[in-house]
Design a protein around this motif. Structure first.
Motif, PDB file in Angstrom:
ATOM      1  N   PRO A   1       0.826  -1.214   0.000  1.00 42.24           N
ATOM      2  CA  PRO A   1       0.000   0.000   0.000  1.00 42.24           C
ATOM      3  C   PRO A   1       0.855   1.255   0.000  1.00 42.24           C
ATOM      4  O   PRO A   1       1.969   1.264   0.525  1.00 42.24           O
ATOM      5  CB  PRO A   1      -0.822  -0.125   1.287  1.00 42.24           C
ATOM      6  N   HIS A   2       0.324   2.309  -0.622  1.00 33.17           N
ATOM      7  CA  HIS A   2       1.059   3.563  -0.723  1.00 33.17           C
ATOM      8  C   HIS A   2       1.371   4.112   0.665  1.00 33.17           C
ATOM      9  O   HIS A   2       0.521   4.140   1.553  1.00 33.17           O
ATOM     10  CB  HIS A   2       0.239   4.581  -1.511  1.00 33.17           C
ATOM     11  N   CYS A   3       2.608   4.571   0.832  1.00 33.35           N
ATOM     12  CA  CYS A   3       3.065   4.997   2.150  1.00 33.35           C
ATOM     13  C   CYS A   3       2.723   6.453   2.442  1.00 33.35           C
ATOM     14  O   CYS A   3       2.436   6.819   3.577  1.00 33.35           O
ATOM     15  CB  CYS A   3       4.577   4.801   2.257  1.00 33.35           C
ATOM     16  N   GLY A   4       2.769   7.315   1.427  1.00 32.49           N
ATOM     17  CA  GLY A   4       2.508   8.740   1.638  1.00 32.49           C
ATOM     18  C   GLY A   4       3.607   9.383   2.458  1.00 32.49           C
ATOM     19  O   GLY A   4       4.790   9.106   2.272  1.00 32.49           O
ATOM     20  N   ASN A   5       3.227  10.243   3.397  1.00 32.88           N
ATOM     21  CA  ASN A   5       4.198  10.946   4.237  1.00 32.88           C
ATOM     22  C   ASN A   5       4.446  10.236   5.566  1.00 32.88           C
ATOM     23  O   ASN A   5       5.102  10.783   6.455  1.00 32.88           O
ATOM     24  CB  ASN A   5       3.716  12.371   4.510  1.00 32.88           C
TER      25      ASN A   5
ATOM     26  N   CYS B   1       6.156   2.404   7.044  1.00 30.14           N
ATOM     27  CA  CYS B   1       5.443   1.904   5.869  1.00 30.14           C
ATOM     28  C   CYS B   1       5.402   0.387   5.887  1.00 30.14           C
ATOM     29  O   CYS B   1       6.278  -0.276   6.448  1.00 30.14           O
ATOM     30  CB  CYS B   1       6.134   2.369   4.589  1.00 30.14           C
ATOM     31  N   VAL B   2       4.404  -0.157   5.232  1.00 32.37           N
ATOM     32  CA  VAL B   2       4.267  -1.603   5.095  1.00 32.37           C
ATOM     33  C   VAL B   2       5.136  -2.063   3.930  1.00 32.37           C
ATOM     34  O   VAL B   2       5.035  -1.551   2.812  1.00 32.37           O
ATOM     35  CB  VAL B   2       2.794  -1.991   4.855  1.00 32.37           C
ATOM     36  N   GLY B   3       5.992  -3.034   4.193  1.00 33.71           N
ATOM     37  CA  GLY B   3       6.874  -3.544   3.148  1.00 33.71           C
ATOM     38  C   GLY B   3       6.169  -4.541   2.254  1.00 33.71           C
ATOM     39  O   GLY B   3       5.027  -4.937   2.497  1.00 33.71           O
ATOM     40  N   PRO B   4       6.829  -4.997   1.214  1.00 34.44           N
ATOM     41  CA  PRO B   4       6.214  -5.958   0.291  1.00 34.44           C
ATOM     42  C   PRO B   4       6.107  -7.344   0.916  1.00 34.44           C
ATOM     43  O   PRO B   4       6.924  -7.727   1.763  1.00 34.44           O
ATOM     44  CB  PRO B   4       7.176  -5.960  -0.899  1.00 34.44           C
ATOM     45  N   THR B   5       5.130  -8.102   0.495  1.00 30.33           N
ATOM     46  CA  THR B   5       4.987  -9.488   0.930  1.00 30.33           C
ATOM     47  C   THR B   5       5.945 -10.377   0.130  1.00 30.33           C
ATOM     48  O   THR B   5       6.531  -9.944  -0.868  1.00 30.33           O
ATOM     49  CB  THR B   5       3.546  -9.970   0.719  1.00 30.33           C
ATOM     50  N   LYS B   6       6.072 -11.623   0.558  1.00 28.17           N
ATOM     51  CA  LYS B   6       6.938 -12.566  -0.158  1.00 28.17           C
ATOM     52  C   LYS B   6       6.427 -12.803  -1.579  1.00 28.17           C
ATOM     53  O   LYS B   6       7.220 -12.919  -2.520  1.00 28.17           O
ATOM     54  CB  LYS B   6       7.017 -13.881   0.610  1.00 28.17           C
ATOM     55  N   GLY B   7       5.103 -12.860  -1.724  1.00 30.27           N
ATOM     56  CA  GLY B   7       4.534 -13.064  -3.051  1.00 30.27           C
ATOM     57  C   GLY B   7       4.802 -11.890  -3.977  1.00 30.27           C
ATOM     58  O   GLY B   7       5.101 -12.071  -5.163  1.00 30.27           O
ATOM     59  N   GLN B   8       4.687 -10.666  -3.445  1.00 28.29           N
ATOM     60  CA  GLN B   8       4.957  -9.471  -4.250  1.00 28.29           C
ATOM     61  C   GLN B   8       6.415  -9.422  -4.678  1.00 28.29           C
ATOM     62  O   GLN B   8       6.725  -9.105  -5.832  1.00 28.29           O
ATOM     63  CB  GLN B   8       4.565  -8.230  -3.455  1.00 28.29           C
TER      64      GLN B   8
END
Length: 610
Positions: free
Chosen positions: A144-148, A152-159
């Protein structure tokens, strides 16, 4: 039928077979007669094939560079990776891509030929670019977009797996395209005619113009769309361009000259090493070049090389023992036990180049920083154009490297070389190794200037009003990002001397049948530099993270000491320059000899001053 008639018939049959195989009974190697006559001559189309080849090259470079140029920002902005992680991923990706060219060249030369290799790899490149575009277009394929937000949420293993799959297809594509595209274009011209030779030279000029043009467009227009309009659209454009490249390439398939795979020259290299190891216990006498086994196949395209007195342990591969058997035409029965002096000298050419290649690999670490941390510098500097609100994308500053390179090359070729030629009397003005040495020196200067500019950028950010906050990084310094232009310009001059010097050096110093390997060696040096840069980043990050002075490579450059990291690379470059000068002084240039009768004695080659 009597015995005498049978013997006479057998003799006629044997003579005919020997003639068909291009040999004579007296053992003197001859050219292939019957088989060569049966093979149809290539129908060279020359410039008629160029719209397809140059068109393919243009759109392929626009597609590949259009994605790779802004990949560092994409990994940090869209996939929410930390700068160190993104830089390491990019270094490993670039390194693997460049190393893969060695495998691509081997498979092309040994099995598939250039046309089939390019056809498969062009499609693979398109699929890789399309996969990366999908990671931006489909929400479930990126975080998901982090913005300011600071967290932030990092990518999953699948991504990450889907992204790496795209990288893998790009690596597959580059493995075949990079070592084969230039040679395939040159294959379309007849090298035995004057017009064909001029066509080859002109094609090389158009190729490098196309490469520069693609980089200019990618680093400006495409990068701007990606950074300011939409990543999905900005990455779709390169994928579409790559698809157009595929269509253009296959449109000309009926008129291309397709050179068949003839086998890898590396087999001969391995044979020499194996034979030398097998005969390691043999005693090598002085003046032994007079008695070494000498044989050159009639179909060999390599220039005859005189004996040289370096790496003399390899000479044992050409010592004839009672166990060695020789065929009627002069070739060895077991090429893994007995090799010719020509084969040995070709391996010596390769081994002499390796130390020079190692120094060039270390030098390129300085250039790698201009494609990674210099972009991070730009993100935390004032990128506004004049008094307007238009911001130059951080990745677009690399265009100044290309401008410097593009502007300097004609000046060097038309002004400096004639001037230096009058001073030195040498055809190139200076030797290839001297040109590379200048490039290595400029790389050190590039790092020193980069360190000074970063020190100034950070000082202004900490002592003067800033221009806001760069998400997940820190305050934006009011120093103009145009201060980065000198280091990019110097990096361009560095490449003009060192990189182009490398290409010329490998091309001239390798045996003729190893020139595809020579092109791969250049990319392997770049790969080694990427891996070493990644290792250096990891070491510096871990060692300084626990030190009193603080981590040099902080996410927020204002809190780190990136200038120290640059100075460290400059210090490594100084040590490397000293190593290069020693190797250059020791280096013995390849000298071709006129083809002599086997009874003539060849004297050992002498070292030439670099």
């Amino acid at each position: 039928m009597g015995k005498e008639e049978l013997k006479e018939k057998k003799k006629v049959t044997d003579d005919a077979a020997a003639e068909t195989n291009g040999t004579e009974i007296n053992g003197r190697a001859m050219g292939v007669v019957a088989s060569a006559a049966d093979e149809p001559k290539p129908n060279y189309r020359g410039w008629r094939a160029m719209p397809f080849i140059i068109g393919n090259e243009t759109f392929e470079k626009l597609g590949a560079i259009g994605t790779l140029a802004n990949l560092l920002i994409y990994l940090t902005k869209v996939f929410n990776l930390k700068s160190i992680t993104a830089a390491n991923i990019l270094n490993i990706f670039n390194g693997t891509t460049n190393f893969a060219t060695l495998l691509g060249a081997f498979l092309c030369d040994t099995y598939f030929g250039r046309f089939k290799t390019l056809a498969f790899c062009t499609i693979a490149s398109y699929m890789g670019l399309q996969a990366i575009q999908l990671t931006a277009a489909i929400k479930s394929l990126h975080p998901p977009h982090c913005g300011n937000s600071s967290t932030c949420v990092g990518p999953t293993k699948g991504q990450m797996a889907f992204l790496i799959m795209g990288f893998g297809m790009l690596i597959t594509g580059a493995a075949g395209i990079r070592p084969c595209n230039l040679a395939f274009g040159a294959d379309q011209f007849n090298p035995e005619t004057e017009s064909g030779k001029r066509g080859i030279n002109s094609f090389f000029n158009w190729y490098f113009f196309t490469f520069t043009f693609a980089q200019m467009v990618s680093l400006t227009l495409i990068v701007y769309i990606q950074s300011n309009v939409s990543w999905a659209i900005g990455l779709a454009i390169p994928a579409i361009l790559m698809l157009v490249s595929c269509a253009i390439f296959f449109s000309g398939s009926k008129i291309y000259v397709r050179v068949k795979a003839t086998g890898s020259p590396m087999t001969s290299v391995v044979q020499v090493i194996v034979a030398a190891i097998r005969k390691a216990r043999l005693t090598r006498h002085e003046q032994s070049w007079q008695s070494l086994y000498s044989y050159i196949p009639a179909k060999s395209i390599n220039s005859k090389l005189p004996y040289t007195d370096q790496f003399r342990f390899l000479d044992k591969a050409a010592i004839v023992t009672p166990q060695d058997q020789i065929n009627v035409e002069g070739s060895p029965v077991n090429p893994w036990r007995l090799c010719s002096m020509q084969q040995v000298e070709e391996v010596k050419c390769l081994m002499r180049v390796i130390p020079i290649w190692a120094s060039a690999m270390i030098y390129y670490i300085a250039i790698v920083q201009q494609n990674t941390y210099a972009i991070f510098q730009a993100t935390q500097a004032n990128r506004r154009l004049g008094t307007t609100n238009f911001k130059i994308p951080a990745a677009s500053y690399v265009v100044f490297l290309m401008l410097s390179l593009t502007i300097f090359i004609p000046i060097y070729d038309r002004v400096l070389v004639p001037f230096l030629r009058r001073l030195t009397g040498k055809e190139g003005g200076i030797t290839v190794l001297q040109r590379m040495g200048i490039g290595l020196s400029l790389a050190i200067l590039t790092m020193l200037v980069s360190g000074f500019v970063e020190s100034r950028r950070r000082h202004i950010a900490l002592t003067r009003p800033t221009l806001g906050m760069e998400p997940r990084r820190g305050e934006i310094s009011s120093m103009s990002a145009l201060w980065l232009v000198p280091q990019f310009a110097l990096a361009g001059l560095t490449e003009a001397f060192a990189n182009i010097g490398q290409v010329e050096f490998y091309y001239k110093q390798f045996p003729e049948n190893m020139r595809s390997i020579a092109g791969s060696l250049y990319y392997c040096g770049m790969a080694g530099a990427n891996y070493l840069s990644s290792l250096l980043i990891t070491i510096v990050h871990n060692k300084t993270g626990n030190g009193k002075g603080g981590n040099w490579l902080q996410e927020d450059l204002n809190k780190g000491k990136l200038d120290y990291y640059y100075y460290l690379i400059a210090a490594i470059g100084m040590v490397n320059l000293g190593y290069f000068l020693v190797c250059a002084r020791w280096y013995q240039y390849k000298v071709t000899a006129e083809v002599k009768d086997d009874s003539e004695t060849e004297q050992p080659g002498k070292c030439m001053t670099p």
